[in-house]
Each structure stands twice: as C-alpha cells, then as structure tokens.
Scaffold this active site. Sequence first.
Site, short mmCIF file in Angstrom:
data_model
loop_
_atom_site.label_atom_id
_atom_site.label_comp_id
_atom_site.label_asym_id
_atom_site.label_seq_id
_atom_site.Cartn_x
_atom_site.Cartn_y
_atom_site.Cartn_z
N SER A 192 0.79 -1.23 0.00
CA SER A 192 0.00 0.00 0.00
C SER A 192 0.83 1.28 0.00
O SER A 192 0.36 2.30 -0.48
CB SER A 192 -0.96 0.00 1.18
N HIS A 220 -5.33 -3.12 -2.86
CA HIS A 220 -4.97 -2.14 -3.89
C HIS A 220 -4.83 -2.73 -5.29
O HIS A 220 -4.54 -2.02 -6.24
CB HIS A 220 -3.67 -1.42 -3.49
N LYS A 252 -11.73 1.16 -2.00
CA LYS A 252 -10.67 1.71 -2.88
C LYS A 252 -11.20 1.71 -4.32
O LYS A 252 -12.05 2.53 -4.64
CB LYS A 252 -9.39 0.93 -2.65
N1 PMP Z 1 -5.45 -3.67 3.68
C1 PMP Z 1 -4.72 -2.76 3.02
C2 PMP Z 1 -3.55 -3.22 2.22
C3 PMP Z 1 -5.06 -1.40 3.09
O1 PMP Z 1 -4.33 -0.50 2.45
C4 PMP Z 1 -6.19 -1.03 3.86
C5 PMP Z 1 -6.66 0.42 3.97
N2 PMP Z 1 -5.77 1.39 3.79
C6 PMP Z 1 -6.89 -2.00 4.55
C7 PMP Z 1 -6.51 -3.31 4.43
C8 PMP Z 1 -8.06 -1.64 5.42
O2 PMP Z 1 -9.19 -1.51 4.65
P1 PMP Z 1 -10.42 -0.63 5.17
O3 PMP Z 1 -10.04 0.79 4.88
O4 PMP Z 1 -11.59 -1.11 4.39
O5 PMP Z 1 -10.54 -0.89 6.63
#
Ligand code: PMP
Length: 409
Positions: A192, A220, A252
């Site tokens: 991420s 992502h 996303k």
């Molecule tokens: N996994 C990854 C790789 C993320 O980047 C994120 C959010 N930034 C999440 C899980 C968490 O997802 P959510 O925002 O739906 O809680």
Amino acid sequence: MDDLLLVIHALSVPDIMSFDLAVRLATRHAEHLYRQRPLLESPQGPEVTVDGQHLLAFCSNDYLGLANHPEVIRALRQGAARWGVGGGASHLVCGHSTPHHELEAALADFTGRPRALLFSTGYMANLAAVTALVGQGDTVLEDRLNHASLLDAGLLSEARFSRYLHNDAASLAGRLEKATGATLVVTDGVFSMDGDLADLPALCAEARRKNAWVMVDDAHGFGPLGAHGGGIVEHFGLGLDAVPVLVGTLGKAFGTAGAFVAGSEELVETLIQFARPYIYTTSQPPAVACATLKSLELLRHEHWRREHLARLIARFRQGAAGIGLTLLDSPTPIQPLLIGTSERTLKLSGLLRERGILVGAIRPPTVPAGSARLRITLSAAHSEAQMERLLVCLDECWSILAKEADSDA
Ligand code: PMP
C-alpha cells in the site's frame, strides 16, 4: 517545593491526564509526525475542496473513479429506498439481508472462488481471517511491509508471529523451516505504501513446499490489476490452490465501503462460525451492498478505466524521470516519491499545496523510520492535463527543496 507539592495535589485526575497527553502530542509535533485531517468539503474526485481551497487531488484510493459515479449513487439511493439505512444487527442475528447475499455471490463469481464473505471494513476482514485460522501453537509469517491491519491481526492471533524480509522468498523459506503447527503466510498483493507487487509465484511455491496456507490482501490490486480487474491473482493466474485465502477491500477501486474474504466453502463457514470480528459487529448498510453490486459491474466491464489509468501511470513515470525524480519501482497507481525525513516530506507537500496540489505526506510509523515519502496516487478519473500539471508543480517544488538543501549544506 512545598508550594509545588500543594499545586500537584490540587490537580484533578483529568488535569493530570490532559497534561500527560499534551506532552505526548507536543513530542509528536516536534518530531514532524503530527497528523492533520484535511477537511474535504466536496465529493471525492480529481478536483476537491479542502479547508476552503480548490485543489487537484492525487491522494485518494479511488483508482477507477467510481466513488462518485452517478450509477453507483443511484444504486445506493434505490437501495436505501428499498432496504432502509441501517444493517440493524450482526449477520448471525438478523442483519444479513438479500443485497449482502447477492453481493457475496457476485464477489465469489468475480474472484473465481466458491464463496465470498462480506465485511464492513478491510481492517475487520483481516483481523477476522488471521485470528480464525491460527492460534496458540501455530505460526503466522508476514511480509515486514504488510498493512498495519495484517500485522495487528498476527499479534492478536496469539500464534508465533514472525516477519520476513520484504517480498523475499528466501527469507520466507528460512522462517518456514522453523514454523510449527498450522502455518499461515500473509502478504499484501500490492504494497500500500510502495506500490510494488508481491512476488506471489515465488512466495506461493515456498509455502506449498511446507504445506503452509497463503493469504493475500489485495486491497490495492482489485480494479487496476488483471484483465478484468481481478487483481494480483488474475495478473499471475493463481487459483484457489495457490491462494486459498483472498481478501479484497471495497473502499478503494470499488469506490464504496467494506471488504470481503473469498475462498472455499469450508473457509467461509469457518469464518462465520469462529471469526469474532465477523460475529460481533453490525452488518454494513444493505444499500452500500447495492451500490457495490453496481460498481463491481462497472469495474469488471468498463475496461477503458484500467486502460486510461495504465496510460497515465506510464506517462507519469516517464515525465518524472524526465525531470530527474526517482520514484519507487511501481507499476500500479501508487507512485511514491521517497524523500527520507518527515520534515522535508512535509515541506514538499506544503509547497505543492501552495500550488493547488494535494498529495499525502506519509511518515513513520506508517512507513519505516527514514523512509518518509509523498504517496502520489493516480486515478482513471484524472485527465492527462491534470497529471501534466502535477509534473510541472513537482518539478518546481523539487527544485526549491534542492536549493534549500544546498544552502543549508
Ligand atoms: N489492507 C490494506 C492493504 C489497506 O491498504 C487497507 C486500507 N488502507 C486495509 C486493508 C483496510 O481496509 P479498510 O479501509 O476497508 O478498513
């Protein structure tokens, strides 16, 4: 001294607590790690209003431009009219409604897995999957740059928890040698904060050698990657046997909210029976599931979004190289510019903001110490002209930063 003691005794518990917290916050400021929440006064999109300022935004995860799509909005409206607003209860009590059920079936079909289970957030999906699959006496092995929710899940699971070197199958192999009990290997699909892809063929091969299970969080990757937006598993052509636990998030590229875990019948039933973050929480509003059903349809079939995004990514990387900027090696919409110190990163994002550009300044503890960066994200909603404007501003601001560094030296 006596006077001081008198004052201290006179302080109430809330006063002392406020003082302690104020010291902690001041330290955060001094380290350039204090985070502000930009106040968005417009919907998501390439152009936003933040704290009264009109800006070009390169920081959202709305990679395909679906968060504000009229058809998705209409589906949400119609969903609310038909199903009401609240989920009402947890899925196991009486909060599991037809839109949730239909979305799960559509996500199973999309991922090519027998079943999928819907969650209200990706954070909860990750906590649920890891803690339901491993516990005391077992082992969980994670990439050291995994998302915080996966690392937290590993700690919460009470399994033996170890982090292997980033995307390094040899490092994973070494840890697999020492693993005991059921062993779960966990990785982001697309990292991420770096934007690079997990080397899944190599990681899965190591895991298979030791009969370890692989869990991929492709938050992502779904949307931008794969011929139909099926993410990293579609990109590498990996089925259920290679990746038995597949996580996607819906906030996303899907442009809505929530998450899912896709896998076998037994995996999904195990989560329903044993995963505390699934059992003890209210289901997401059914209208959000209606909206996601529509965005899934657009994500799968509107190929021009992925194609336009891929062209923007290629052109941005070429343009950045042309003005002497070294971006991290990423083929995805996440295009980080590594700066190093938090102070310089904040300075650069501030200079860009003065020119009407909004980008995220990512600092520790989100990324390792000394690797603060601008996390530039591109979206199919951006035009080429908007992306070119970003390059012009980056060029200008980078030169200012470089001149300041020279005069400080
Ligand atoms: N996994 C990854 C790789 C993320 O980047 C994120 C959010 N930034 C999440 C899980 C968490 O997802 P959510 O925002 O739906 O809680």
